[in-house]
Design an enzyme around this catalytic site. Structure first.
Site, PDB file in Angstrom:
ATOM      1  N   HIS A 154      44.791  33.516  47.364  1.00 39.94           N
ATOM      2  CA  HIS A 154      46.011  34.328  47.323  1.00 39.94           C
ATOM      3  C   HIS A 154      46.798  34.183  46.014  1.00 39.94           C
ATOM      4  O   HIS A 154      47.600  35.058  45.672  1.00 39.94           O
ATOM      5  CB  HIS A 154      46.914  33.963  48.514  1.00 39.94           C
ATOM      6  N   ASP A 177      37.198  53.207  50.241  1.00 42.95           N
ATOM      7  CA  ASP A 177      36.038  54.031  50.617  1.00 42.95           C
ATOM      8  C   ASP A 177      34.847  53.683  49.730  1.00 42.95           C
ATOM      9  O   ASP A 177      34.845  53.968  48.536  1.00 42.95           O
ATOM     10  CB  ASP A 177      36.414  55.505  50.465  1.00 42.95           C
TER      11      ASP A 177
END
Length: 457
Positions: free
Chosen positions: A166, A382
């Site tokens: 992170h 996508d």
């Protein structure tokens, strides 16, 4: 409304993890993180899981190979991800851009998407098999910064799992990287959004100066027993669709009726969670909201294409007794005020605090953290198979944090999934309180007497 652990069990066959390097040689250099990136509270691994359906237009294409090649090509532009973190003076983190690569795992599961049923949101069945924790890989320093597992399903769909250090990126930065991977997978030769490092924009001033009050980093002794023990934790997800949000909005006072969905949801969860934990009424309870700096200021503080951590931790504080006894408008007002305190000066002050105090952890006792991934766009990534059915965090991590994940349920309703984690007995109380709110019932006398009794022990 809620998704609980499912009994679905399946087998996952994994190939040996491999180190995937950028497709072309990349510079060997040291790149310091920002003073927002390398605070203690971000030094952990965050798991992401994306579900994708079979697509007839991709017949004959192997998602593992498509994504493997696209990641290698994208790492040429995002080459710091292929390096390793080192720690310097005053715990300063920097990436050594070694080009060693990220971890990549190819896998197959003997299950279809349909078999997951309602379990297409956290907690996921067999999660440890879908995002394998390669031994020795989960450290913050000197370890791969990304781990990716692509798991083919029997139906032709697949799961994309990712674990991120992170300190390198927030949700928006990760979505930017994964969007670029998707573009490369669909034939692009370069990311459409420029790749910008420039972490210095969120560094402390010289000399460092703390100019704001930062109650999110206060050192507080847990003398009211408000730290949650990690054992016997229950995980679930809650879906808030249009009807649930509408029900919560009916509880708001007229002068706060224009509050955002994030604000009313956060206020209600803060109240329900506090009641569920049954702390001493005098205990201080904190809600920390992660507020994105992107698009927040004019001129923009962060350049387009910046993929580091670009948020501030904004805090509201109230006693448990106040949250329980006062109307929802009280907590809602505190949340709104906290969010509104996000300024450039606040971020600069936070960066200076990190340098002067050795990059401390946020306050833990009595704290609940919320982060809205609604605009990050993880679900829109996508790879050629369309948008993800679910795209976001794989669980509530750490145990005191929840992420708001956009989700469309089987009825076609757009809403928010909130992964939640509490000790099992507290989870029951939490659901009882939340259900009461959704029905317009704000805390029964019986519950109030229980709260007073348990909190006075």
């Amino acid at each position: 409304m809620a998704s609980s652990p499912t009994s679905l069990v399946f087998k996952v066959q994994r190939r040996e993890p491999e180190l995937m390097k950028p497709a072309k040689p990349t510079p060997h250099e040291f790149k310091p993180l920002s003073d927002i990136d390398d605070q203690e509270g971000l030094r952990f691994q965050i798991p992401i899981l994306q579900f994708y359906r079979h697509s007839p237009s991709m017949q004959g294409k192997d998602p593992v190979e498509v994504i493997r090649e696209a990641v290698a090509e994208t790492l040429v532009f995002y080459y710091p991800f292929a390096g390793r973190l080192r720690e310097g003076h005053n715990r300063k983190l920097m990436v050594e851009c070694t080009g060693e690569g990220i971890l990549f795992i190819e896998a197959d599961a003997d299950v279809t998407l349909e078999q997951f049923g309602d379990a297409l949101q956290p907690p996921f069945p067999c999660f440890e098999e879908l995002l394998f924790d390669v031994p020795g890989s989960a450290g913050v320093l000197n370890c791969p910064l990304l781990l990716i597992q692509v798991t083919r399903l029997k139906c032709g769909g697949f799961l994309f799992g990712l674990r991120l250090n992170h300190t390198m990126s927030d949700g928006s930065g990760l979505a930017q990287f994964l969007t670029a991977v998707g573009e490369m997978a669909r034939g692009a030769t370069a990311p459409s959004v420029p790749v910008v490092w420039e972490r210095y924009v969120l560094n402390a001033r010289n000399p460092p100066r703390v100019t704001c009050t930062h109650r999110e980093y206060e050192e507080v002794a847990d003398n009211k027993a408000t730290i949650i023990p990690p054992d016997d934790m229950a995980h679930c997800s809650i879906f808030f669709g249009p009807s649930e949000i509408s029900a919560l909005r009916k509880l708001t006072p007229p002068h706060l009726s224009h509050c955002s969905t994030f604000e009313i949801l956060t206020a209600c969860l803060w109240i329900c969670r506090t009641i569920a934990l049954q702390p001493d009424p005098t205990a201080e309870m904190r809600i920390i909201c992660l507020v994105n700096a992107r698009g927040k200021f004019n001129p923009p503080l962060l350049p387009r294409g910046y993929y580091g951590n670009g948020f501030g931790l904004l805090v509201a504080v109230a006693t448990a007794g106040e949250l329980f006894k006062k109307p929802i408008g009280y907590a809602l007002g505190l949340v709104r005020k906290a969010k509104a305190s996000m300024t450039e000066e606040y971020l600069q002050s936070t960066a200076s605090l990190m340098v002067l105090r050795g990059r401390p952890l946020f306050t833990v006792p009595g704290t609940y953290i919320v982060s809205d991934l609604g605009r990050a766009g993880l679900e829109k990534v996508d790879f050629g198979w369309g948008d993800a059915i679910y795209g976001g965090v794989a669980k509530a991590v750490p145990e005191l944090a929840s992420f708001y994940v956009p989700f469309t349920n089987k009825k076609g309703e757009d809403g928010i999934v909130v992964p939640f984690c509490l000790p099992a007995p507290a989870m029951e109380r939490f659901f009882k309180e939340l259900e009461g709110m959704l029905k317009g019932q704000l805390g029964s006398d019986e519950e109030k007497s229980k709260f007073k009794l348990s909190s006075s022990l």
